[in-house]
Design a protein around this motif. Sequence first.
Motif, PDB file in Angstrom:
ATOM      1  N   ILE A   1       4.604  13.396  47.895  1.00 30.77           N
ATOM      2  CA  ILE A   1       5.922  13.063  48.017  1.00 30.77           C
ATOM      3  C   ILE A   1       6.197  11.717  47.185  1.00 30.77           C
ATOM      4  N   CYS A   2       5.042  10.965  47.262  1.00 29.20           N
ATOM      5  CA  CYS A   2       5.426   9.517  46.257  1.00 29.20           C
ATOM      6  C   CYS A   2       5.512   9.704  44.899  1.00 29.20           C
ATOM      7  N   MET A   3       4.734  10.887  44.589  1.00 29.46           N
ATOM      8  CA  MET A   3       4.677  10.953  43.151  1.00 29.46           C
ATOM      9  C   MET A   3       5.767  11.418  42.452  1.00 29.46           C
ATOM     10  N   CYS A   4       6.696  11.968  43.217  1.00 30.11           N
ATOM     11  CA  CYS A   4       8.083  12.421  42.824  1.00 30.11           C
ATOM     12  C   CYS A   4       9.164  11.655  43.187  1.00 30.11           C
ATOM     13  N   ASN A   5      10.476  11.867  42.573  1.00 28.28           N
ATOM     14  CA  ASN A   5      11.541  10.829  42.622  1.00 28.28           C
ATOM     15  C   ASN A   5      12.099  11.295  43.986  1.00 28.28           C
ATOM     16  N   THR A   6      11.848  12.339  44.508  1.00 29.50           N
ATOM     17  CA  THR A   6      12.497  12.779  45.884  1.00 29.50           C
ATOM     18  C   THR A   6      12.255  11.720  47.049  1.00 29.50           C
ATOM     19  N   LYS A   7      11.278  10.838  46.914  1.00 29.65           N
ATOM     20  CA  LYS A   7      10.922  10.010  47.969  1.00 29.65           C
ATOM     21  C   LYS A   7      11.844   8.874  48.070  1.00 29.65           C
ATOM     22  N   LYS A   8      12.640   8.563  46.957  1.00 26.05           N
ATOM     23  CA  LYS A   8      13.789   7.892  46.951  1.00 26.05           C
ATOM     24  C   LYS A   8      14.752   8.390  47.834  1.00 26.05           C
ATOM     25  N   ILE A   9      14.956   9.672  47.590  1.00 24.56           N
ATOM     26  CA  ILE A   9      16.177  10.359  48.525  1.00 24.56           C
ATOM     27  C   ILE A   9      15.919  10.325  49.855  1.00 24.56           C
ATOM     28  N   LEU A  10      14.549  10.613  50.311  1.00 31.96           N
ATOM     29  CA  LEU A  10      13.825  10.573  51.517  1.00 31.96           C
ATOM     30  C   LEU A  10      14.103   9.151  52.221  1.00 31.96           C
TER      31      LEU A  10
ATOM     32  N   LEU B   1      16.519   6.917  51.577  1.00 35.95           N
ATOM     33  CA  LEU B   1      17.700   6.917  51.812  1.00 35.95           C
ATOM     34  C   LEU B   1      18.376   7.450  53.096  1.00 35.95           C
ATOM     35  N   TYR B   2      17.872   8.717  53.206  1.00 34.43           N
ATOM     36  CA  TYR B   2      18.100   9.705  54.514  1.00 34.43           C
ATOM     37  C   TYR B   2      17.568   8.952  55.717  1.00 34.43           C
ATOM     38  N   ASP B   3      16.307   8.636  55.603  1.00 38.99           N
ATOM     39  CA  ASP B   3      15.585   7.877  56.593  1.00 38.99           C
ATOM     40  C   ASP B   3      16.567   6.838  57.351  1.00 38.99           C
ATOM     41  N   ASP B   4      16.593   5.750  56.284  1.00 40.33           N
ATOM     42  CA  ASP B   4      17.457   4.454  56.630  1.00 40.33           C
ATOM     43  C   ASP B   4      18.708   4.941  57.499  1.00 40.33           C
TER      44      ASP B   4
ATOM     45  N   ASP C   1      19.590  18.315  67.040  1.00 36.29           N
ATOM     46  CA  ASP C   1      18.789  17.945  65.809  1.00 36.29           C
ATOM     47  C   ASP C   1      19.627  16.524  65.291  1.00 36.29           C
ATOM     48  N   HIS C   2      18.656  15.447  65.330  1.00 35.87           N
ATOM     49  CA  HIS C   2      19.389  14.165  64.858  1.00 35.87           C
ATOM     50  C   HIS C   2      19.023  14.068  63.525  1.00 35.87           C
ATOM     51  N   ILE C   3      19.781  14.899  62.657  1.00 36.52           N
ATOM     52  CA  ILE C   3      19.752  14.790  61.349  1.00 36.52           C
ATOM     53  C   ILE C   3      21.006  14.985  60.804  1.00 36.52           C
ATOM     54  N   ILE C   4      21.823  13.883  60.810  1.00 35.19           N
ATOM     55  CA  ILE C   4      23.395  13.950  60.310  1.00 35.19           C
ATOM     56  C   ILE C   4      23.104  13.861  58.543  1.00 35.19           C
ATOM     57  N   ASN C   5      24.026  14.876  57.936  1.00 30.74           N
ATOM     58  CA  ASN C   5      23.894  14.698  56.545  1.00 30.74           C
ATOM     59  C   ASN C   5      25.084  13.969  56.013  1.00 30.74           C
ATOM     60  N   PRO C   6      24.845  12.671  55.659  1.00 33.84           N
ATOM     61  CA  PRO C   6      25.892  11.825  55.176  1.00 33.84           C
ATOM     62  C   PRO C   6      26.802  12.408  53.894  1.00 33.84           C
ATOM     63  N   VAL C   7      26.389  13.267  53.143  1.00 32.06           N
ATOM     64  CA  VAL C   7      26.953  13.725  52.255  1.00 32.06           C
ATOM     65  C   VAL C   7      28.150  14.592  52.777  1.00 32.06           C
ATOM     66  N   GLU C   8      27.974  15.244  53.848  1.00 36.56           N
ATOM     67  CA  GLU C   8      29.069  15.911  54.719  1.00 36.56           C
ATOM     68  C   GLU C   8      30.192  15.119  55.043  1.00 36.56           C
ATOM     69  N   MET C   9      29.978  13.781  55.235  1.00 34.08           N
ATOM     70  CA  MET C   9      31.026  12.795  55.321  1.00 34.08           C
ATOM     71  C   MET C   9      32.041  12.650  54.016  1.00 34.08           C
ATOM     72  N   TYR C  10      31.541  13.124  53.004  1.00 31.18           N
ATOM     73  CA  TYR C  10      32.273  13.133  51.790  1.00 31.18           C
ATOM     74  C   TYR C  10      33.318  14.185  51.723  1.00 31.18           C
TER      75      TYR C  10
ATOM     76  N   LYS D   1      29.935   1.670  57.257  1.00 36.46           N
ATOM     77  CA  LYS D   1      29.230   1.037  56.605  1.00 36.46           C
ATOM     78  C   LYS D   1      27.787   1.668  55.982  1.00 36.46           C
ATOM     79  N   GLU D   2      27.330   2.143  57.043  1.00 37.67           N
ATOM     80  CA  GLU D   2      26.129   2.946  56.789  1.00 37.67           C
ATOM     81  C   GLU D   2      26.235   4.057  55.627  1.00 37.67           C
ATOM     82  N   VAL D   3      27.216   4.846  55.936  1.00 33.64           N
ATOM     83  CA  VAL D   3      27.774   5.892  54.904  1.00 33.64           C
ATOM     84  C   VAL D   3      27.708   5.559  53.571  1.00 33.64           C
ATOM     85  N   MET D   4      28.518   4.270  53.390  1.00 34.11           N
ATOM     86  CA  MET D   4      28.827   3.840  52.195  1.00 34.11           C
ATOM     87  C   MET D   4      27.616   3.103  51.452  1.00 34.11           C
ATOM     88  N   LYS D   5      26.831   2.636  52.283  1.00 32.05           N
ATOM     89  CA  LYS D   5      25.324   2.234  51.995  1.00 32.05           C
ATOM     90  C   LYS D   5      24.617   3.212  51.260  1.00 32.05           C
ATOM     91  N   PHE D   6      24.538   4.494  51.891  1.00 33.73           N
ATOM     92  CA  PHE D   6      23.872   5.508  51.507  1.00 33.73           C
ATOM     93  C   PHE D   6      24.553   5.971  50.293  1.00 33.73           C
TER      94      PHE D   6
END
Length: 212
Positions: free
Chosen positions: A56-65, A67-70, A92-101, A11-16
């Motif tokens: 970071i807030c000034m750029c759209n990348t913050k939205k991605i940041l 999403l990954y943090d959540d 390292d506790h940084i799983i890339n949910p894109v890899e689940m695709y 569900k978390e992957v789908m939400k991402f």
Amino acid sequence: MKRKDSKGFIKEVMKFYEGLSKYYSAKNQKVYWKDAYEEYLQNLHRQQHKCSFKDICMCNTKKILNLYDDFNNAIPTIRLYHAIERDSGNFDHIINPVEMYLPKIVTPRIIDQRIKNQQGLFMLIPIDFDPDPNPKPDLDPEVKTKKRRNRIQSRINTLLYTNKENEAVAFTIPCCMKEKIRKELSNIGISKSFIYPDATHYAEDIADSYLN
């Protein structure tokens, strides 16, 4: 993982994916998958070096940041980290949910002689989701299943040898050649007992040697 935790993680992957699909709705899909994680890691790097968070807030990348943090801070994801650590140790506790695709070829852990001898590989089938943001609720179940199967197969084909139509190419061994191939393999030590090193298959190899 327990079934409940496994379902929670999916569900978390789908939400991402849903969040990322909205963010990249106007972009080319290749960019959608290629850039997302790179941007996330770049922003982690910037944060570690104490750059201005305002930038970071000034750029759209913050939205991605976000999403990954959540995703990485969700309870099912944290439980997955604990399950992996029990098997593989710290990481390292940084799983890339894109890899689940994406489908993957996985090398198994060498836990016994059989796995070592077989030198086998496994395919990890990706999680499927419907890329259509407005799927038709009245879609025929058979059509829906076929579309889902085709989506998964198209991703699996990225690991296979395919033709121009993106169809997997099959190599057929003629029945009349099988016995000859088995004998050639046996001559270099690859037999039933090599693939399945147990008493039963050793006995079968001995019996076959007398029959042949």
